[in-house]
Design an enzyme around this catalytic site. Structure first.
Site, PDB file in Angstrom:
ATOM      1  N   LEU A 197       0.811  -1.209   0.000  1.00  0.00           N
ATOM      2  CA  LEU A 197       0.000   0.000   0.000  1.00  0.00           C
ATOM      3  C   LEU A 197       0.846   1.262   0.000  1.00  0.00           C
ATOM      4  O   LEU A 197       1.914   1.329   0.608  1.00  0.00           O
ATOM      5  CB  LEU A 197      -0.924  -0.010   1.223  1.00  0.00           C
TER       6      LEU A 197
ATOM      7  N   ALA B 114       0.273   5.915  -0.533  1.00  0.00           N
ATOM      8  CA  ALA B 114      -0.622   7.002  -0.128  1.00  0.00           C
ATOM      9  C   ALA B 114      -1.897   7.045  -0.960  1.00  0.00           C
ATOM     10  O   ALA B 114      -2.935   7.526  -0.491  1.00  0.00           O
ATOM     11  CB  ALA B 114       0.103   8.348  -0.214  1.00  0.00           C
TER      12      ALA B 114
ATOM     13  N   HIS C 181      -3.650   4.372  -1.974  1.00  0.00           N
ATOM     14  CA  HIS C 181      -4.564   3.449  -1.295  1.00  0.00           C
ATOM     15  C   HIS C 181      -5.119   4.066  -0.014  1.00  0.00           C
ATOM     16  O   HIS C 181      -6.319   3.965   0.280  1.00  0.00           O
ATOM     17  CB  HIS C 181      -3.835   2.154  -0.920  1.00  0.00           C
TER      18      HIS C 181
ATOM     19  N   ASP D 258      -6.202   3.543 -12.394  1.00  0.00           N
ATOM     20  CA  ASP D 258      -6.576   2.398 -13.231  1.00  0.00           C
ATOM     21  C   ASP D 258      -7.928   2.714 -13.877  1.00  0.00           C
ATOM     22  O   ASP D 258      -8.965   2.147 -13.518  1.00  0.00           O
ATOM     23  CB  ASP D 258      -6.641   1.131 -12.381  1.00  0.00           C
TER      24      ASP D 258
ATOM     25  N   VAL E   5      -3.399   9.907  -6.778  1.00  0.00           N
ATOM     26  CA  VAL E   5      -2.468  10.579  -5.861  1.00  0.00           C
ATOM     27  C   VAL E   5      -1.082  10.519  -6.487  1.00  0.00           C
ATOM     28  O   VAL E   5      -0.655   9.473  -6.995  1.00  0.00           O
ATOM     29  CB  VAL E   5      -2.476   9.908  -4.476  1.00  0.00           C
TER      30      VAL E   5
ATOM     31  N   SER F 180       2.147   0.684  -6.823  1.00  0.00           N
ATOM     32  CA  SER F 180       2.898  -0.353  -6.122  1.00  0.00           C
ATOM     33  C   SER F 180       4.111  -0.808  -6.928  1.00  0.00           C
ATOM     34  O   SER F 180       5.070  -1.340  -6.366  1.00  0.00           O
ATOM     35  CB  SER F 180       1.988  -1.553  -5.837  1.00  0.00           C
TER      36      SER F 180
END
Length: 274
Positions: A29, A31, A33, A146, A172, A182
């Protein structure tokens, strides 16, 4: 925060917990997420996050085995963000038998990212529907980074009449504009310095369109050429309609510019709405 792996235990834990808000993830994870987790509190009583690296959405030559798994650090971040329950199933929990029933999205699964990752959106839609059936949330949040995935999930939810509100969270970014991902951890120091180039080009395309440029193919090709000259290997840079990701047709239709390009061994995606 409760950490639950088994489906029956999760369903028991969610009884009487009011309006459930769900944020599915594959872990590692960042920022982006955590921003979704923080937004979730405004939409319900109980926040459920999930961590599951879904084999079904990875191609045979993709990074399933090396995808970063940082479970303890993820738990610390989720606890700090106020998540109530983490659903962290194993493959045996989620797929106790081969997943022969799947969700087959329509033609949208074969364009843009789907052209270069065959079967990816089938795997995404299948695991998301399964997670929805397990958690039974009233609201679910997904990041706009996404973009195509968000559209596939929204359309699936609407057409299958699922009683779930889908909310898209804004992308973000790091201070230099790179969309948080990720997979950014795969980048070398030199590649990380070059990575914001993709976002700068998307901004340039947006500005050109806002100034009245209508030859979107010229803008796309120029961006691809510039990335190639800088050492990138580009799958696509595409200006599309926000409504269905088709090529621009209607005048003044809201647009989005999307890109996927590989820097070294790392495939980065990004988009900007226009």
């Amino acid at each position: 925060m409760q950490i639950i792996s088994h489906i029956a235990e999760l369903r028991t834990a969610l009884k009487g917990r009011g309006r459930v808000v769900f944020v599915p993830t594959m872990g590692n994870l960042h920022a982006g997420h955590i921003s979704l987790m923080q937004q979730a509190r405004a939409h319900g009583d109980t926040i459920v996050a999930s961590i599951f690296v879904n084999r079904l959405q990875f191609g045979p030559n993709e990074d399933f085995d090396k995808y970063p798994r940082t479970f303890q650090g993820d738990c610390d971040k989720l606890t700090a963000a106020g998540v109530d329950i983490l659903f962290a199933p194993t493959e045996a929990d989620l797929y106790p038998e081969p997943q022969e029933y799947v969700v087959e999205p329509p033609a949208i699964q074969n364009i843009l990212d789907g052209e270069f990752r065959p079967g990816h959106f089938r795997g995404v839609a299948t695991v998301v529907l399964k997670l929805f059936n397990i958690v039974q949330p009233q609201v679910a949040l997904f990041g706009k980074k996404d973009y195509q995935q968000l559209m596939v999930i929204r359309n699936m939810t609407r057409q299958l009449a699922l009683p779930i509100e889908i909310i898209g969270g804004e992308t973000v970014r790091a201070e230099d504009g790179l969309a948080l991902s990720s997979r950014n951890g795969y980048l070398s120091e030199t590649e990380r310095a070059e990575a914001p180039h993709l976002y700068r080009l998307l901004n340039e395309i947006r500005s050109a369109i806002q100034r009245g440029e209508t030859d979107t193919a010229k803008l796309e090709n120029a961006a691809i050429s510039e990335l190639t000259a800088a050492g990138w290997k580009t799958d696509y840079v595409a200006v599309r309609q926000q409504s269905d990701l088709s090529r621009p047709k209607a005048a003044n239709a809201p647009l989005v510019v999307l890109a996927a390009s590989r820097l070294g061994s790392t495939r980065l995606i990004d988009n900007i709405e226009i």
